[in-house]
Enzyme design. Structure first.
Site, short mmCIF file in Angstrom:
data_model
loop_
_atom_site.label_atom_id
_atom_site.label_comp_id
_atom_site.label_asym_id
_atom_site.label_seq_id
_atom_site.Cartn_x
_atom_site.Cartn_y
_atom_site.Cartn_z
N PHE A 6 0.83 -1.21 0.00
CA PHE A 6 0.00 0.00 0.00
C PHE A 6 0.87 1.27 0.00
O PHE A 6 0.93 2.00 -1.00
CB PHE A 6 -0.96 -0.07 1.20
N GLY B 55 1.68 -7.59 -0.52
CA GLY B 55 1.54 -6.65 -1.63
C GLY B 55 1.08 -7.38 -2.88
O GLY B 55 0.84 -8.59 -2.85
N ASP C 156 12.64 -12.09 -1.13
CA ASP C 156 12.37 -12.03 0.31
C ASP C 156 13.60 -11.42 0.99
O ASP C 156 14.67 -12.02 0.97
CB ASP C 156 12.11 -13.46 0.81
N LEU D 275 10.59 -0.35 3.68
CA LEU D 275 9.20 -0.42 4.13
C LEU D 275 8.69 -1.84 4.30
O LEU D 275 7.59 -2.04 4.81
CB LEU D 275 8.27 0.30 3.12
N SER E 60 7.41 -5.09 5.46
CA SER E 60 7.01 -5.75 6.72
C SER E 60 5.51 -5.99 6.66
O SER E 60 4.77 -5.14 6.17
CB SER E 60 7.29 -4.83 7.92
N ALA F 279 11.08 2.66 7.74
CA ALA F 279 9.67 2.99 8.02
C ALA F 279 9.30 2.30 9.32
O ALA F 279 8.93 1.14 9.34
CB ALA F 279 8.77 2.52 6.87
N TYR G 253 5.08 -7.44 16.14
CA TYR G 253 5.23 -6.28 15.26
C TYR G 253 5.93 -5.14 16.00
O TYR G 253 6.92 -4.58 15.52
CB TYR G 253 3.85 -5.84 14.77
N LYS H 45 9.79 -3.71 15.19
CA LYS H 45 10.08 -2.33 14.78
C LYS H 45 11.01 -1.65 15.79
O LYS H 45 11.88 -0.87 15.40
CB LYS H 45 8.77 -1.54 14.66
#
Ligand code: NAD
Length: 315
Positions: free
Chosen positions: A12, A37, A56, A73, A75, A114, A145, A149
């Site tokens: 996205f 995606g 990957d 970005l 993830s 990101a 998650y 990060k």
């Protein structure tokens, strides 16, 4: 003209970022394994200046040409995705970030991570400034998650401080726009899908929890401004206009011209009660702030994506 590697470029946010970079005359190498995606997101970008590599990034990444920017970005990003892919999420934050920092180091490129407002967890400070360390449950369902990060941020700062890599970190807050997946479980695509079919909008809890929503064009403009700055410490990129989830549901119903009602469901575990960025640093250091207000952004999303795609019926 610069050459920019964009990991997660078929997702996205990544696909909108690739689009903006191409519009500004850059070359783009999109690296994505299409886990969440799709090629459909980047079909319209295929040109001499755009290359897609299906890879990957938890595996070693080789890029055989000079690169000036690495936008990292890739993830899984929605709770549905990272709870389905807990180990991949931890691996992409750790091995994936390590591989992409290695690319930036060898190419002497500027690296953008990101990151996310989720590193603040369920915040005790409101709005959240960048020097707030967060309140995260490492072993809850969101831990894979949030901690991936946080680890990626720690690794980025270590590469900067010890290896001299030119890095920056965006703390991206909730963003929305065309190419969100209708069933990815996030509030705006879910409410849009429900409202456009006149089905009940499912609000978690009593809907008093707050979020701040940034239109995708503003978000990717902020990422590029950050990458092109000389900042190294994390910077919040988000829209400070704050809505309760109930207000968001009502606004989506209004913009979609829907007859839907609102129903309430159980609150997910560790759901943050508030979320609002303090964007003083972005304003001061990047000269950036969001321009698109929620109703306008929701209208643009419907126009750009089309109703069929938002309800998940497009071919
Ligand atoms: P998305 O799921 O649409 O995009 C992620 C992309 O990464 C997908 O194209 C996916 O196939 C790719 N990917 C995942 N694992 C990979 C791997 N191992 N190797 C290569 N590619 C891989 O999600 P998004 O909403 O566009 O989010 C993009 C980034 O922005 C994520 O890092 C996310 O954490 C961050 N972010 C997004 C938001 C938001 O509101 N959308 C908010 C905060 C942070």
């Amino acid at each position: 003209m610069s050459t920019c590697v964009v990991t997660g470029g078929a997702g996205f946010l990544g696909s909108h970022l690739c689009e903006l970079l191409l519009e500004r005359g850059h070359r783009v190498i999109c690296v994505d394994n299409l886990e969440t995606g799709s090629l459909e997101n980047i079909d319209h970008l295929r040109s001499g200046e755009f290359t897609f590599t299906n890879h990957d990034i938890t595996e070693f990444v080789a890029i055989d040409e000079p690169v000036e920017f690495v936008y990292h970005l890739a993830s899984p990003a929605s709770p549905i995705d990272y709870q389905r892919l807990p180990l991949q999420t931890l691996k992409v934050g750790s091995y994936g970030t390590h591989h992409m920092l290695g690319v930036a180091k060898s190419k002497r490129a500027r690296f953008l991570l990101a990151s996310t407002s989720e590193i603040y967890g369920d915040p005790e400070i409101h709005p959240q400034p960048e020097d707030y360390w967060g309140n995260v449950n490492p072993i809850g369902p969101r831990g894979v998650y949030d901690e991936a990060k946080r680890y990626a941020e720690a690794m980025t700062m270590a590469y900067h401080r010890q290896q001299g890599v030119n890095t920056c970190i965006s703390r991206t807050f909730n963003s929305y726009g065309a190419r969100m997946r209708p069933h990815d479980g996030r509030a705006i695509p879910t409410f849009m899908r429900q409202a456009l079919q006149d089905k009940p909008l499912t609000v978690f809890g009593d809907g008093s929890q707050t979020r701040s929503f940034c239109y995708v064009d503003d978000q990717v403009r902020g990422l590029v401004a950050l990458a092109e700055s000389d900042a190294h410490l994390p910077i919040n990129i988000g829209n400070p206009d704050e809505y309760t989830l109930l207000q968001l549901a009502e606004t989506v119903i209004e913009v979609a011209g829907s007859r839907s009602e609102i129903v309430f469901e159980a609150l997910p575990v560790d759901d943050p009660k508030v979320r609002q960025p303090d964007i003083s640093k972005a304003r001061e250091l990047l000269g950036w702030e969001p321009e698109v207000e929620l109703r306008d952004g929701l209208r643009r999303t419907i126009e750009e994506a089309g109703v069929e795609r938002l309800v998940g019926q497009a071919s």
